[in-house]
Design a protein around this motif. Structure first.
Motif, PDB file in Angstrom:
ATOM      1  N   ASP A  30       0.820  -1.203   0.000  1.00 60.20           N
ATOM      2  CA  ASP A  30       0.000   0.000   0.000  1.00 60.20           C
ATOM      3  C   ASP A  30       0.859   1.259   0.000  1.00 60.20           C
ATOM      4  OD1 ASP A  30      -2.535   1.389   0.207  1.00 60.20           O
ATOM      5  OD2 ASP A  30      -1.997   1.810   2.284  1.00 60.20           O
ATOM      6  N   ARG A  31       1.909   1.265   0.836  1.00 61.32           N
ATOM      7  CA  ARG A  31       2.777   2.445   0.909  1.00 61.32           C
ATOM      8  C   ARG A  31       3.583   2.617  -0.379  1.00 61.32           C
ATOM      9  NH1 ARG A  31       1.187   6.197   2.689  1.00 61.32           N
ATOM     10  NH2 ARG A  31      -0.696   5.055   2.210  1.00 61.32           N
ATOM     11  N   GLY A  36       3.538   5.895  -5.799  1.00 58.47           N
ATOM     12  CA  GLY A  36       3.509   5.918  -7.255  1.00 58.47           C
ATOM     13  C   GLY A  36       4.211   4.759  -7.920  1.00 58.47           C
ATOM     14  N   LEU A  37       4.479   3.695  -7.175  1.00 53.15           N
ATOM     15  CA  LEU A  37       5.204   2.557  -7.718  1.00 53.15           C
ATOM     16  C   LEU A  37       4.247   1.413  -8.030  1.00 53.15           C
ATOM     17  CD1 LEU A  37       8.221   2.534  -5.227  1.00 53.15           C
ATOM     18  CD2 LEU A  37       8.069   3.674  -7.457  1.00 53.15           C
ATOM     19  N   ILE A 350      11.536   2.848   0.182  1.00 50.64           N
ATOM     20  CA  ILE A 350      11.591   2.351  -1.198  1.00 50.64           C
ATOM     21  C   ILE A 350      11.133   3.447  -2.160  1.00 50.64           C
ATOM     22  CG2 ILE A 350      10.536   0.727  -2.825  1.00 50.64           C
ATOM     23  CD1 ILE A 350      10.449  -1.293  -0.453  1.00 50.64           C
ATOM     24  N   GLY A 351      10.048   4.119  -1.805  1.00 49.97           N
ATOM     25  CA  GLY A 351       9.553   5.195  -2.657  1.00 49.97           C
ATOM     26  C   GLY A 351      10.556   6.323  -2.804  1.00 49.97           C
ATOM     27  N   GLY A 356      15.040   8.900  -6.134  1.00 54.56           N
ATOM     28  CA  GLY A 356      16.364   9.492  -5.996  1.00 54.56           C
ATOM     29  C   GLY A 356      16.461  10.506  -4.891  1.00 54.56           C
ATOM     30  N   VAL A 357      15.537  10.428  -3.938  1.00 57.36           N
ATOM     31  CA  VAL A 357      15.550  11.368  -2.810  1.00 57.36           C
ATOM     32  C   VAL A 357      16.495  10.844  -1.733  1.00 57.36           C
ATOM     33  CG1 VAL A 357      14.152  12.417  -0.998  1.00 57.36           C
ATOM     34  CG2 VAL A 357      13.191  12.080  -3.290  1.00 57.36           C
ATOM     35  N   PRO A 358      17.436  11.645  -1.265  1.00 52.19           N
ATOM     36  CA  PRO A 358      18.331  11.179  -0.202  1.00 52.19           C
ATOM     37  C   PRO A 358      17.537  10.878   1.078  1.00 52.19           C
ATOM     38  CG  PRO A 358      19.186  13.176  -1.216  1.00 52.19           C
ATOM     39  CD  PRO A 358      17.778  13.003  -1.714  1.00 52.19           C
ATOM     40  N   ILE A 359      17.879   9.785   1.726  1.00 51.54           N
ATOM     41  CA  ILE A 359      17.221   9.447   2.981  1.00 51.54           C
ATOM     42  C   ILE A 359      18.280   9.161   4.037  1.00 51.54           C
ATOM     43  CG2 ILE A 359      15.255   8.427   1.754  1.00 51.54           C
ATOM     44  CD1 ILE A 359      16.263   5.707   2.667  1.00 51.54           C
TER      45      ILE A 359
END
Length: 492
Positions: A30-31, A36-37, A350-351, A356-359
């Motif tokens: 769900d997440r 958007g995946l 994962i999203g 490509g967002v740094p986490i």
């Protein structure tokens, strides 16, 4: 593509592949979909998993009438009205309804409505980002494969045990009739909950525990109060014993449990102490990850092992960082709600990585770091009395090196408990970090305390200073007033 079943040779590509459609897998899917995946879930049994059909839901359906009757029996004007036995067929019928009669149509419809694909069958990894279902259908992941296959009960290596076909947690929660005599081996959550339920439904219950008490991972007073209540209900508890051998001469016939003497100061025991004959035997002594046949060897990991993960639930030691182990399989906290919590964290991570967002998976309490698994795990044991705890016990806090103070209060001494039930028995404890003056852990034992727990979870996870908690005014007359009493005792 709507929810589908594997058929024929096919190959499909998705952003995310989820192995396992239990609560953890459902929430991660769900997440990921919300990010958007494109997402597919592979499930070999029922969508909804262990919790929906063989654990949380059916066990609590069995236990709710037990605790309700016990509490009603302590209220003036109701005691005589609930004095009779439980209607066991009605309880079992309600349990069946709660599990949707072991059909997953409703859960499948939810996946479909959420835009998440379903492939039924046994999924196995076949190298990086590849999953083969039933040896036919090949699924490829652009970004991630998440292993959410959960855990399974383990039978200890006792001679004759496997051949006797004992109950595990699955059979204990789905049995169609009440056994006349039930032996339960194990003093953890499953053991005490099922001993409580089946004793109230009419079984003669013997609870066998290897150690010296119940609920060993919780505060010691929790196990003592639950043991006292089980004894008062007519269950027979034996501690310090081990099962040496099990015999069942015929399928469906009685089972004989042979016990060893407890170890003595001169060395271990080894001679039979006695034998117990029962109609059913429940083994509730441990669990193992369902990772033995999912192809871990194709990516250099050991089949059947727990998965080591970082705080974003990404499996360590896998080149490319595409594999996630979420829920029971990573052995961080084997609880449904913690698996769902990890799924929310992992799905967000994962999203973010896909975009490509740094986490910062090492940032405590951040959006991509499962932190509560170490510091604020809540758990309710649905016995009579209930046990509700979050965070560290006093012993665990001491082992971790904290400088602490432990504050206890008689839960039955607050006005709300007096109104809740005649003779209310319970206890509350908070473990305080003296250096920061925040709570490290809280434990409640008593009727109805499960609904008190979230306030404690907020205080522990939020690291709320005790001086601020002093301004959180409990309503009068409720059992929650115990918070005020604990804080008064701390301030002196």
């Amino acid at each position: 593509m709507a929810a589908t079943e594997a058929s024929g040779a096919a190959q499909d590509e998705y952003d995310v592949i989820v192995l396992g459609a239990g609560p953890t897998g459902e929430n991660l899917a769900d997440r990921a979909h919300a990010a958007g995946l494109s997402t597919v879930v592979v499930e070999t049994e029922l969508v909804g998993g262990e919790c929906s059909y063989w654990a949380c839901m059916p066990s609590k359906a069995l236990l709710r009438p037990v605790t309700s009757r016990a509490e009603a029996g302590r209220v003036p004007g109701l005691k005589d009205a609930v004095a009779g036995p439980l209607d066991a067929p009605a309880v079992l019928a309600h349990r069946d309804a709660v599990t949707s009669y072991w059909k997953d149509d409703g859960q499948v419809r939810w996946l479909d409505s959420a835009g998440i694909d379903l492939v039924r069958g046994h999924g196995r990894l076949a190298g990086p980002r590849r999953v083969v279902v039933d040896g036919e259908r090949v699924l490829t992941a652009r970004h991630a494969v998440a292993v959410c296959t959960g855990s399974r009960p383990v039978l200890p290596p006792v001679p004759g045990l496997a051949e006797a076909r004992p109950w595990t947690s699955r059979e204990a929660t789905s049995a169609k009739s009440v056994p006349g005599r039930l032996v339960v081996v194990g003093g953890g959550v499953v053991g005490v909950e099922m001993a409580t339920a089946w004793r109230a439904l009419g079984s003669s219950v013997t609870l066998l525990v290897r150690g010296d008490g119940l609920l060993p991972r919780m505060e010691p007073f929790a196990g003592r109060l639950v043991a006292e209540a089980l004894a008062e209900a007519g269950a027979y508890l034996r501690t310090g014993v081990e099962v040496r051998e099990v015999r069942r001469e015929a399928p469906g016939g009685p089972v004989t449990v042979v016990l060893d003497s407890p170890p003595g100061p001169g060395g271990p025991g080894g001679t039979p102490r006695d034998e117990i004959v029962a109609d059913e035997l429940l083994i509730a002594t441990g669990r193992a990850p369902r990772t033995d046949d999912i192809g871990l060897e194709t990516i250099g990991l050991s089949p059947g092992s727990w998965l080591d993960v970082d705080d974003s639930c990404r499996v360590t030691g896998v080149t490319g960082g595409w594999l996630y182990g979420v829920g029971d399989v990573n052995h961080r906290a084997l609880l449904t709600h913690q698996g769902k919590y990890q799924a929310r964290i992992a799905g967000a991570a994962i999203g973010a990585r896909a975009r490509g967002v740094p986490i910062l998976e090492t940032d405590p309490w951040g959006a991509h770091a499962a932190t509560a698994d170490r510091r604020a795990v809540p758990q309710v044991v649905f016995t009579d009395p209930e046990v509700a705890s979050v965070g560290l016990t006093a012993a665990a806090a001491e082992r971790a090196g904290y400088r602490t103070r432990v504050v206890d209060h008689d839960l039955g001494a607050v006005a709300g408990a007096f109104l809740y039930a005649d003779g209310y028995r319970g206890r509350a404890r908070m473990v305080v970090d003296l250096d920061r003056e925040v709570l490290l852990g809280v434990t409640f034992v008593g009727p109805g305390v499960g609904e008190l727990l979230h306030s404690a979870s907020v205080a522990v996870a939020g690291e709320v200073p005790l001086e601020r908690l002093w301004h959180a005014v409990p309503s009068y007359p409720t059992i929650s007033e115990v918070w005020l009493r604990l804080l008064e005792s701390y301030r002196g």
